[in-house]
Enzyme design. Structure first.
Site, mmCIF file in Angstrom:
data_model
loop_
_atom_site.group_PDB
_atom_site.id
_atom_site.type_symbol
_atom_site.label_atom_id
_atom_site.label_comp_id
_atom_site.label_asym_id
_atom_site.label_seq_id
_atom_site.Cartn_x
_atom_site.Cartn_y
_atom_site.Cartn_z
ATOM 1 N N GLU A 1 -2.095 9.134 -1.194
ATOM 2 C CA GLU A 1 -3.075 7.960 -0.604
ATOM 3 C C GLU A 1 -4.345 8.635 -0.663
ATOM 4 O O GLU A 1 -5.479 8.024 -0.910
ATOM 5 C CB GLU A 1 -2.672 7.534 0.902
ATOM 6 C CG GLU A 1 -3.938 6.938 1.375
ATOM 7 C CD GLU A 1 -3.659 6.287 2.786
ATOM 8 O OE1 GLU A 1 -2.596 6.843 3.479
ATOM 9 O OE2 GLU A 1 -3.930 5.123 3.224
ATOM 10 N N TRP B 1 -11.193 -5.891 -2.172
ATOM 11 C CA TRP B 1 -10.112 -6.595 -1.477
ATOM 12 C C TRP B 1 -9.823 -7.975 -1.658
ATOM 13 O O TRP B 1 -9.057 -8.342 -2.541
ATOM 14 C CB TRP B 1 -9.933 -6.280 -0.157
ATOM 15 C CG TRP B 1 -9.394 -4.827 0.413
ATOM 16 C CD1 TRP B 1 -8.271 -4.364 0.645
ATOM 17 C CD2 TRP B 1 -9.874 -3.576 -0.020
ATOM 18 N NE1 TRP B 1 -8.188 -3.239 0.886
ATOM 19 C CE2 TRP B 1 -8.988 -2.436 0.416
ATOM 20 C CE3 TRP B 1 -11.458 -3.184 -0.399
ATOM 21 C CZ2 TRP B 1 -9.556 -1.241 0.149
ATOM 22 C CZ3 TRP B 1 -11.550 -1.930 -0.772
ATOM 23 C CH2 TRP B 1 -10.910 -0.736 -0.160
ATOM 24 N N ASP C 1 0.723 -1.091 -0.012
ATOM 25 C CA ASP C 1 0.169 -0.110 -0.056
ATOM 26 C C ASP C 1 0.910 0.995 -0.211
ATOM 27 O O ASP C 1 0.593 2.179 -0.532
ATOM 28 C CB ASP C 1 -0.893 0.014 1.157
ATOM 29 C CG ASP C 1 -0.232 -0.159 2.641
ATOM 30 O OD1 ASP C 1 0.848 -0.686 2.419
ATOM 31 O OD2 ASP C 1 -1.008 0.310 3.467
ATOM 32 N N ASP D 1 -5.519 -2.722 -2.805
ATOM 33 C CA ASP D 1 -4.772 -1.683 -3.512
ATOM 34 C C ASP D 1 -4.218 -2.180 -4.811
ATOM 35 O O ASP D 1 -4.252 -1.762 -6.113
ATOM 36 C CB ASP D 1 -3.537 -1.250 -2.600
ATOM 37 C CG ASP D 1 -4.215 -0.464 -1.613
ATOM 38 O OD1 ASP D 1 -5.059 -1.227 -0.891
ATOM 39 O OD2 ASP D 1 -3.653 0.533 -0.940
ATOM 40 N N ASP E 1 4.289 2.728 9.554
ATOM 41 C CA ASP E 1 4.292 1.696 10.130
ATOM 42 C C ASP E 1 3.290 0.582 9.523
ATOM 43 O O ASP E 1 2.336 0.142 10.327
ATOM 44 C CB ASP E 1 4.235 1.576 11.605
ATOM 45 C CG ASP E 1 2.851 2.679 11.975
ATOM 46 O OD1 ASP E 1 2.247 2.894 11.092
ATOM 47 O OD2 ASP E 1 2.793 2.839 12.963
ATOM 48 N N GLU E 2 3.297 0.297 8.436
ATOM 49 C CA GLU E 2 2.432 -0.551 7.458
ATOM 50 C C GLU E 2 3.125 -1.282 6.280
ATOM 51 O O GLU E 2 3.602 -2.268 6.635
ATOM 52 C CB GLU E 2 1.390 0.329 7.070
ATOM 53 C CG GLU E 2 0.142 -0.239 6.491
ATOM 54 C CD GLU E 2 -1.244 0.153 6.598
ATOM 55 O OE1 GLU E 2 -1.431 1.453 7.041
ATOM 56 O OE2 GLU E 2 -2.353 -0.491 6.209
#
Ligand code: BGC
Length: 901
Positions: free
Chosen positions: A707, A494, A428, A441, A433-434
């Site tokens: 984003e 998704w 993404d 996506d 912190d991902e």
């Protein structure tokens, strides 16, 4: 007849073959020569050339050989292709003598990165050496001090525990007679570092380990096998801390510590698979641009583009001097804007050994940044500063150019966001912190990606992880590799990555293997949705992300979209079922094909009865709802389609051509408008510059796709939402429409065997062009308008054909070669009703100026939307419903002034 051969799915016992030729053929032969054996030739009739299945016995481990192909026509064979050499690695756990080894006491969680080592004495020069290597954690492996590969962040991120990638390196040149040393620095990486924002770490295990098998042949005929076992030693190092989110701390004064024993782990080897996608490598170096001191005194470096990788500094300083490098994508109030990084520290620290020029760069982390902040180092101590850009090293295949510099920048930003987020996993975002493989996506972005670069093996490998992690009941994890193990997730758009991504790869690369491999996963997903659906056939009443990041959603509730989430869910259920039915047909599974065609028809009926009025309006009166219904053919009658198109156009006008779609609607809306007969409105959306729009970030200096439509607000402050990245490719999915429709280069049969040349000339652009390395060869479309004449050029690769759409002509076919056509463009019609004026960007701008000068308050487009079908002579009364007759007359006459031809 020249033939160009390629292998797919390597390394594998049964790779597939593809070739390109310049001439038509009706037969082919493939010759396989394995080292030390006579050649074998397989001859076949037919004109297949993409993803041809392996016609020989499966290859063994460590096989080396070469392949050639030649094609024939009417009994006459052409020349052989150039031989394609190949080598296979290790197939199966049984080929490994090595075992995973881990330091006995060193290298625990939150301690210094350990180094493993082992020496080997060789009696003679080395004639052949292969190193098969992987790790639990990251490894940086060297032989005699030299890196064995330029791959970074090896072994990458897969569904560890189920699938762990190893790679094989030719290390012949690194070994010498006498003493040699193999070392591997181990880092936490995805395996043991932090993952996700809940502070989790060590998700896969708490011991770092190395698996290495070095197979050596020497000139004296001796062979040597060096494998990770209890003979290895573990050492402390100066890498005091390393984490993908937080960065790396290196004390350059600290050398390797004395060795301690290693433990041999009881780790299964059946999860191993050979490297099947391009490695992460440094793909560019960007010199540090302007440097200046922030108000806080931090020295800021601007790399002028938002990128992914790390900073490489050459400095000359004192022993013990601490240099700190922080990273951020944007500045706020002249300082690094680090709030969007959330808990990620994104900080590299160094303690200098001093006395010489030192190169400071990490190897066990990466950052997403445009700006670096340097502390502890004076400008005169810096010899150079550059950014090393990391990415999965995909082969670029497609290009797009056009006359509008901002649209061009938008496209360049898409390319950059793809580069930064195709880092072994399609993520993404690369900075906070991902950095996870969010399925939604890539689902929306895959078509654009598949044009820009050859992502066939990259995404096929990721799809294998998706299938490996799919839940027993068919649910698809929100992120792959999955780190939310305890949620049983099913979310529309998704989970549909399970069907849409494989279909996209098949459509773009023409190799049905991806469908064959993914079929059970695709089917399980659709069956899961079928089981979810109630009596009424609808998928409703469950958790959904919906049209995520609808610009109307408040900053802290990105899922609060205007479009009903259940409507989005059932639309995707139909979309996935359609693709599954088509997949079954491609694979020759006729019963399944029928079953899923029928199911799709049934769910379409349920959808229409629940969400579409008889007159063609959607119960969610939003662009996203209409875009799905139109582009995915969810409306039963032509009258409903017509009405839905009209309504979509009016919604787009009423919103002043600002974007009103989130993750779901954004990739569809320009196609939906185009197909409904409103291409000019798709361009109005594309060319809009106010917020929210595609070009708004460009006007704000963006160098990647954001984003949020407004990750940075017009006043230069960062969006207050806690989820704000400046490098997220999802909203860049529009690039696919730029390629297919604006330039006009679209696949009309798998692998571009047939190309649709169907550009949309004009609408604010004077020229556009795209070229693409298709599996058959280079295809290209270019158009330009000069003096009312359209000049269209197309390049059609050998073995393919094109369907060409030219204004004023019926579509026609053409064969391979370079073509040029001319056509007169119809003169623009003069505006009659209010909608005509709204749709004409230049005219509307003039009218808007007049309206504003006459005191019209609010957005004129929104006001005009009340009377789009009224004659232009009523515009003044429509936009000023409360004005006196005199005021209306005065405004109308000022407007008429502008309307005069
Ligand atoms: C990610 C998105 C993702 C979304 C799903 C976010 O945190 O960055 O891109 O698809 O969550 O809800």
């Amino acid at each position: 007849m020249s033939v160009d051969l390629r292998l797919h799915g390597m390394p594998a016992p049964r790779p597939r073959l593809s070739w390109r030729t310049t001439e038509p053929f009706d037969a082919y032969r493939v010759e396989l020569t394995l080292a030390g054996r006579p050649p074998v030739v397989h001859t076949a009739e037919g004109a297949e050339q993409l993803g041809v299945r392996w016609p020989f016995a499966p290859l063994d481990s460590r096989a080396a050989g070469a392949l050639r192909v030649s094609v024939g026509s009417r009994g006459r064979w052409g020349d052989w292709s150039r031989p394609l050499a190949f080598e296979t690695p290790l197939f199966g756990a049984g080929e490994w003598s090595a075992r995973f080894v881990s330091p006995r006491t060193l290298g625990g969680v939150l301690t210094a990165a350990p180094l493993l080592s082992r020496t080997v004495k060789l009696p003679a020069a080395v004639t052949r050496a292969r190193l098969h290597v992987t790790a639990l954690g990251l490894h940086v492996t060297r032989i005699n001090g030299e890196r064995v590969t330029d791959e970074e962040l090896a072994p990458g991120w897969t569904s560890y525990g189920r699938r762990l990638r190893y790679r094989t390196h030719d290390v012949t040149a690194l070994l010498r007679p006498g003493e040699n040393e193999v070392t591997a620095l181990l880092g936490n990486g995805w395996y043991r570092g932090r993952l996700y924002w809940r502070g989790q770490r060590a998700l896969y295990g708490d011991r770092l380990a190395l698996l290495a098998q070095l197979e050596i042949e020497c000139a004296d005929g001796s062979t040597h096998l060096v494998v990770t076992d209890e003979s290895w030693r573990a050492h402390t190092t100066g890498v005091l801390a390393d984490d993908l989110y937080d960065g790396q701390t290196t004390d350059l004064r600290i050398g390797r510590g004395a060795g301690e024993p290693v433990d041999v782990l009881d780790e299964p080897l059946d999860q191993l698979f050979p490297g099947d996608s391009p490695p992460v490598r440094p793909v560019a170096a960007v010199p540090g641009g302007m440097r200046y001191a922030a108000p806080s005194g931090e020295l800021l470096v601007d790399f002028r583009e938002n990128l992914v990788g790390w900073v490489r500094l050459r400095v000359r300083g004192r022993a013990g001097q601490e240099v700190v490098v922080r990273h951020a994508e944007v500045l706020e109030d002249g300082e690094l804007g680090i709030r969007p990084l959330r808990s990620a520290q994104a900080t590299d620290r160094y303690v200098l050994a001093g006395g010489r020029t030192e190169v400071l760069e990490p190897s066990l982390t990466f950052h997403g940044f445009r700006y670096a902040g340097l502390r502890g180092v004076a400008p005169e101590e810096i010899e150079s500063v550059e950014a090393v850009v990391l990415s999965s090293d995909l082969r670029p295949t497609g290009h797009f150019r056009c006359s509008d510099p901002d649209v061009q920048k938008l496209h360049d930003n898409v390319v950059r966001s793809m580069r930064g987020n195709f880092l072994d996993v399609p993520t993404d975002c690369p900075q906070r912190d991902e950095r996870l493989g969010w399925t939604g996506d890539i689902q929306v972005f895959a078509p654009a990606a598949a044009f820009l670069a050859d992502c066939s093996s990259f995404l096929s490998s990721w799809l294998r992880d998706l299938a490996a992690e799919q839940f027993e009941d068919g649910c698809v994890p929100f992120v792959v590799p999955n780190i939310h193990h305890n949620i049983l997730p099913a979310a529309a758009a998704w989970g549909d990555a399970a069907t849409i991504v494989p279909w996209t790869l098949y459509e773009r690369y023409g190799d049905a293997e991806v469908l064959r491999e993914q079929y059970p996963s695709m089917r399980a997903w659709v069956e899961r949705l079928h089981a979810f659906a109630g009596e009424d056939g609808l998928w409703a009443g469950r958790f959904q992300f919906g049209d995520w990041l609808d610009p109307a959603a408040p900053p802290d509730a990105p899922g609060d979209s205007r479009t009903d989430k259940d409507l989005v869910a059932t639309a995707h259920y139909i979309r996935s079922t359609d693709l599954l039915a088509r997949t079954a047909a491609v694979l020759g599974l006729s019963e399944d094909a029928r079953r899923y065609r029928d199911l799709a028809a049934e769910v379409r009926r349920a959808f229409a009865s629940a969400y579409v009025t008889e007159r063609g309006l959607m119960v969610s009166d939003t662009p996203t709802a209409y875009a799905m219904a139109l582009h995915w053919d969810l409306l039963p009658t032509p009258e409903q389609r017509e009405a839905a198109g009209t309504r979509l156009a009016d919604l787009v006008r009423a919103n002043g051509f600002r974007v009103a779609t989130g993750f779901v609607g954004t990739p569809l809306i320009t196609d939906a408008l185009t197909e409904a007969g409103y291409p000019h409105l798709a361009f109005r959306l594309l060319l809009e510059r106010s917020c929210p729009s595609w070009l708004y970030p460009v006007t704000m200096g963006a160098t990647t796709i954001w984003e949020r439509w407004d990750s940075m607000l017009p006043d230069g402050s960062i969006n207050p939402g806690q989820m704000t990245s400046f490098n997220h490719y999802a909203l860049g999915a529009v690039a696919d429409w730029l390629h297919r429709r604006v330039a006009g280069l679209a696949p009309a049969a798998p692998g571009y065997r047939r190309i649709e040349v169907r550009p949309l000339p004009g609408h604010g652009l004077t020229w556009a062009e795209a070229d693409l390395e298709t599996p058959y060869g280079t295809a290209g479309v270019a158009w330009r308008i000069s003096g009312g004449t359209l000049v269209l050029e197309a390049r059609v690769p050998p073995g393919t054909e094109a369907i060409v759409h030219l204004p004023g002509r019926e579509p026609f076919r053409t064969g391979p070669g370079h073509h040029q056509w001319k056509a007169e463009l119809p003169p623009p019609a003069s505006p009659e009703v209010i909608a005509d004026a709204v749709d004409d960007a230049r005219l509307w701008e003039r009218l808007t100026r007049v309206m504003t000068a006459h005191g019209v308050i609010g957005d004129p487009a929104a006001l005009a939307a009340r009377g789009l079908r009224l004659p232009l002579s009523e515009l003044a009364s429509v936009v000023t419903p409360r004005a006196t007759p005199e005021q209306v007359a005065r405004l109308q006459s000022a407007l008429d002034e502008q309307l005069r031809p």
